[in-house]
Design an enzyme around this catalytic site. Structure first.
Site, PDB file in Angstrom:
ATOM      1  N   THR A 372      55.197  42.977  22.970  1.00  0.00           N
ATOM      2  CA  THR A 372      56.613  42.593  23.591  1.00  0.00           C
ATOM      3  C   THR A 372      57.588  43.776  23.331  1.00  0.00           C
ATOM      4  O   THR A 372      57.331  44.862  22.549  1.00  0.00           O
ATOM      5  CB  THR A 372      57.030  41.272  23.156  1.00  0.00           C
ATOM      6  N   GLU A 411      50.391  35.058  29.271  1.00  0.00           N
ATOM      7  CA  GLU A 411      51.369  34.027  28.851  1.00  0.00           C
ATOM      8  C   GLU A 411      50.666  32.606  28.831  1.00  0.00           C
ATOM      9  O   GLU A 411      51.660  31.967  28.295  1.00  0.00           O
ATOM     10  CB  GLU A 411      52.413  34.391  29.801  1.00  0.00           C
ATOM     11  N   ASP A 414      50.730  30.742  25.877  1.00  0.00           N
ATOM     12  CA  ASP A 414      52.139  30.174  25.213  1.00  0.00           C
ATOM     13  C   ASP A 414      52.226  28.740  25.350  1.00  0.00           C
ATOM     14  O   ASP A 414      53.152  28.239  24.971  1.00  0.00           O
ATOM     15  CB  ASP A 414      53.380  30.944  25.849  1.00  0.00           C
ATOM     16  N   SER A 443      58.766  29.908  25.239  1.00  0.00           N
ATOM     17  CA  SER A 443      58.597  31.162  24.627  1.00  0.00           C
ATOM     18  C   SER A 443      59.557  31.144  23.440  1.00  0.00           C
ATOM     19  O   SER A 443      60.406  30.228  23.097  1.00  0.00           O
ATOM     20  CB  SER A 443      59.492  32.103  25.884  1.00  0.00           C
ATOM     21  N   SER A 444      59.592  32.251  22.721  1.00  0.00           N
ATOM     22  CA  SER A 444      60.410  32.561  21.416  1.00  0.00           C
ATOM     23  C   SER A 444      61.197  33.463  21.771  1.00  0.00           C
ATOM     24  O   SER A 444      61.866  34.124  20.683  1.00  0.00           O
ATOM     25  CB  SER A 444      59.292  32.704  20.245  1.00  0.00           C
ATOM     26  N   GLY A 464      56.519  37.489  18.594  1.00  0.00           N
ATOM     27  CA  GLY A 464      55.861  36.245  18.733  1.00  0.00           C
ATOM     28  C   GLY A 464      56.849  35.006  18.174  1.00  0.00           C
ATOM     29  O   GLY A 464      58.070  35.274  18.152  1.00  0.00           O
TER      30      GLY A 464
HETATM   31  O1  DON Z   1      57.243  34.614  24.900  1.00  0.00           O
HETATM   32  C1  DON Z   1      56.737  34.519  23.833  1.00  0.00           C
HETATM   33  O2  DON Z   1      57.262  33.795  23.014  1.00  0.00           O
HETATM   34  C2  DON Z   1      55.656  35.469  23.478  1.00  0.00           C
HETATM   35  N1  DON Z   1      54.839  35.635  24.538  1.00  0.00           N
HETATM   36  C3  DON Z   1      56.203  36.805  23.106  1.00  0.00           C
HETATM   37  C4  DON Z   1      55.052  37.645  22.349  1.00  0.00           C
HETATM   38  C5  DON Z   1      55.382  38.755  21.481  1.00  0.00           C
HETATM   39  O3  DON Z   1      56.599  38.647  21.153  1.00  0.00           O
HETATM   40  C6  DON Z   1      54.304  39.581  21.114  1.00  0.00           C
HETATM   41  N2  DON Z   1      54.674  40.376  19.919  1.00  0.00           N
HETATM   42  N3  DON Z   1      54.578  40.089  18.842  1.00  0.00           N
END
Ligand code: DON
Length: 561
Positions: A372, A411, A414, A443-444, A464
């Site tokens: 991300t 995604e 998630d 999402s986070s 994440g």
């Molecule tokens: O939307 C979310 O929360 C996750 N898909 C974000 C993924 C992310 O930050 C990957 N990095 N470690």
């Protein structure tokens, strides 16, 4: 950590700010700043700023360039959130360009006949991919907030795709780590495994198919990606490899503009991501819980204990209540109320960890990510963008539909694919975050503005499930006088209800604190991998200083002019 509230000189300065802040917030910073995860993307943003573009134009250019030079993290096959501030209107907006589940998706699509999850189902290959939102987000930003044509904003990305860029260590790590999955996609392997091997550090990576896709996008805008030749190539590639996308899925994709989430803590205003991000709700809950303690006076293990108890409870509620607000009724007035968190505070003991198992929750059967991307932009007029964009885990679904150059997201992971089953970030969920056609996975990601009499900070990070607690710690650091550099480089810790343990970067918690926290009943685990890749822009009202701070964990570059 500097304690803002405690130093008499700082108190005096804060007092003076109180009387000058109204004038200051109305003033222009007079300088531009971009902090992104890659120097080439930062340069792309500057190219359009120098041509008279505003922060929103720059955000499109940076996002597009990141999609080319940081392909493990975000891109045209993914989605994300853009938090905006328009200085003229003094207006905050939240552009939700999150992926949606395809129309043919179903709540049990990753579960076999015995009720067991299909191995890798929501993670690897085109079945794991939601319908991308990032290209639509770029169009939306350019048309509604920018001043330059989309085709101009995409130009640096097109050149980087056409002429190639030098691949670096972080991207290579992902190529090594997921080689077995990624090389199954022939189109992906052709670009990223020349001669079937992980490229050398610094090897030139050209992406001719992506350049052609971007040219069609530049020429046709939304229709140039979501309809016509690109859409056909995407859908054919996905379906030939077992996926379920349709042309209608792409043509029907829509960005949603939402009201940002706003909360206050000790004189700091936190403007951040509303659902379908869990960031705003969780940050509000954590700050509300902490506001019941004399927080500025707490230190060491005691402070960390209360922060962990706040994290535990916010992530518990995340698992139970949160999902796409267009599909589920989230009890926001309850979750966001101070009284609700005051009630939660009653269950917090000062000297003892609350085992997550004794809190009402979700029954569970029961990896880390470093991908991300987040970038922060401010232009000389004070317009701001905080953008967190993603294809989820390293190189997303690890699948590139032939002829497109587009790496698809994963995604769908998630979503809560089964009640209480941990996802890639060990997050659990329930009905609110179950799969449904057209629904956005929870999402986070938490692109955030911090505002106080002291100034402004534009903050965010990948990571994440840990994104929210990283933003929490950065916000507290800034509240207490830390600089952007302090915020990006501080060591971080995290708790997410389940697993019931504190994960921490070595150095985030001292040996004495570890012993004290263990004595309170906490379980602590050091993390092998670093947390996040935070990029921050700050504007200090008193000095007028504008700074761009980038995380030492990445290879980022921030620039101020
Ligand atoms: O939307 C979310 O929360 C996750 N898909 C974000 C993924 C992310 O930050 C990957 N990095 N470690």
């Amino acid at each position: 950590m500097t304690r803002y509230a405690r130093t008499p000189l700082r108190l005096l300065v804060a007092f003076v700010f109180l009387f000058t802040s109204a004038a200051c917030t109305a003033a222009r910073p007079g300088k531009t700043a971009i902090a992104s995860a890659d120097p080439l993307a930062t340069a792309a943003g500057y190219e359009v700023l120098e041509e008279g573009g505003n922060a929103f134009d720059a955000a499109v250019a940076v996002a597009a360039a990141l999609g080319v030079v940081e392909p493990a993290a975000s891109g045209f096959g993914g989605g994300g959130f853009f938090l905006l501030y328009r200085a003229d209107e003094e207006e905050y907006r939240f552009v939700d360009a999150r992926e949606v589940a395809p129309a043919a998706a179903g709540r049990n699509m990753y579960i076999d006949g015995n009720g067991q999850p299909l191995p890798g189902g929501s993670v690897d290959g085109p079945l794991a991919a939601g319908i991308p939102g990032e290209p639509a987000g770029m169009v939306y930003l350019a048309e509604n907030y920018g001043t330059l044509p989309l085709s101009r904003l995409l130009q640096p990305a097109i050149e980087l795709a056409e002429n190639g860029y030098r691949i670096e260590a972080r991207s290579l790590m992902g190529l090594r780590f997921r080689k077995q999955t990624l090389e199954k996609s022939a189109a992906f392997a052709e670009v990223f495994y020349p001669d079937g091997q992980v490229p050398e550090n610094g090897a030139l990576i050209a992406q001719p198919d992506l350049a052609a896709t971007l040219k069609r996008f530049a020429a046709g805008g939304f229709d140039g990606f979501y309809k016509g030749e690109t859409a056909r190539l995407l859908v054919d590639g996905v379906r030939a490899a077992g996926g379920i996308w349709s042309m209608e899925d792409l043509a029907n994709y829509r960005v949603v503009e939402r009201e940002p989430s706003v909360t206050n803590f000790s004189g700091m205003r936190v403007i951040t991501a509303p659902p379908p991000s869990s960031g705003g709700v969780a940050l509000t809950q954590m700050f509300n819980l902490l506001s019941g303690y004399p927080f500025a006076e707490l230190e060491g293990a005691q402070r960390k204990h209360y922060m962990v108890e706040a994290m535990r409870r916010a992530y518990r509620d995340r698992a139970i209540y949160l999902g796409d607000p267009d599909f589920v009724a989230i009890p926001l007035s309850m979750l966001l109320s101070r009284d609700y968190m005051a009630g939660q505070r009653v269950s917090v003991r000062g000297d003892r960890a609350t085992p997550s198992s004794v809190l009402d929750g979700i029954d569970t059967d029961g990896s880390e990510g470093t991908q991300t991307t987040h970038f922060s932009v401010m232009d000389a007029d004070g317009n701001r963008v905080a953008a967190t964009l993603t294809i989820n885990t390293w190189y997303g679904a690890g699948f590139m539909p032939p002829g497109t150059g587009v790496v698809l997201n994963n995604e769908m992971d998630d979503f809560s694919i089964k009640r209480g089953l941990p996802n890639e970030y060990e997050l659990i969920g329930d009905e609110a975050n179950s799969i449904a056609p057209g629904k956005r996975p929870l999402s986070s990601m938490s692109p955030t503005f911090l505002e106080s009499d002291r100034g402004i900070a534009i903050v965010g990070t990948p990571g994440g499930s840990r994104i929210i607690t990283m933003v929490l710690q950065a916000a507290i650091e800034w509240l207490e006088g830390g600089t952007g550099e302090d915020m990006v480089s501080m060591k971080r810790f995290h708790h997410q209800y389940l697993p019931d343990e504190i994960r921490y970067e070595p150095g985030a918690i001292s040996d004495t604190e570890i012993a004290e926290l263990e004595a309170m009943g906490h379980t602590l685990k050091p993390s092998r991998r670093p947390f996040g890749n935070m990029n921050v822009v700050t504007w200090d009202f008193a000095s007028g200083k504008v700074e761009a701070a980038t995380d030492p964990r990445g290879r980022a570059e921030g620039r101020v002019y």
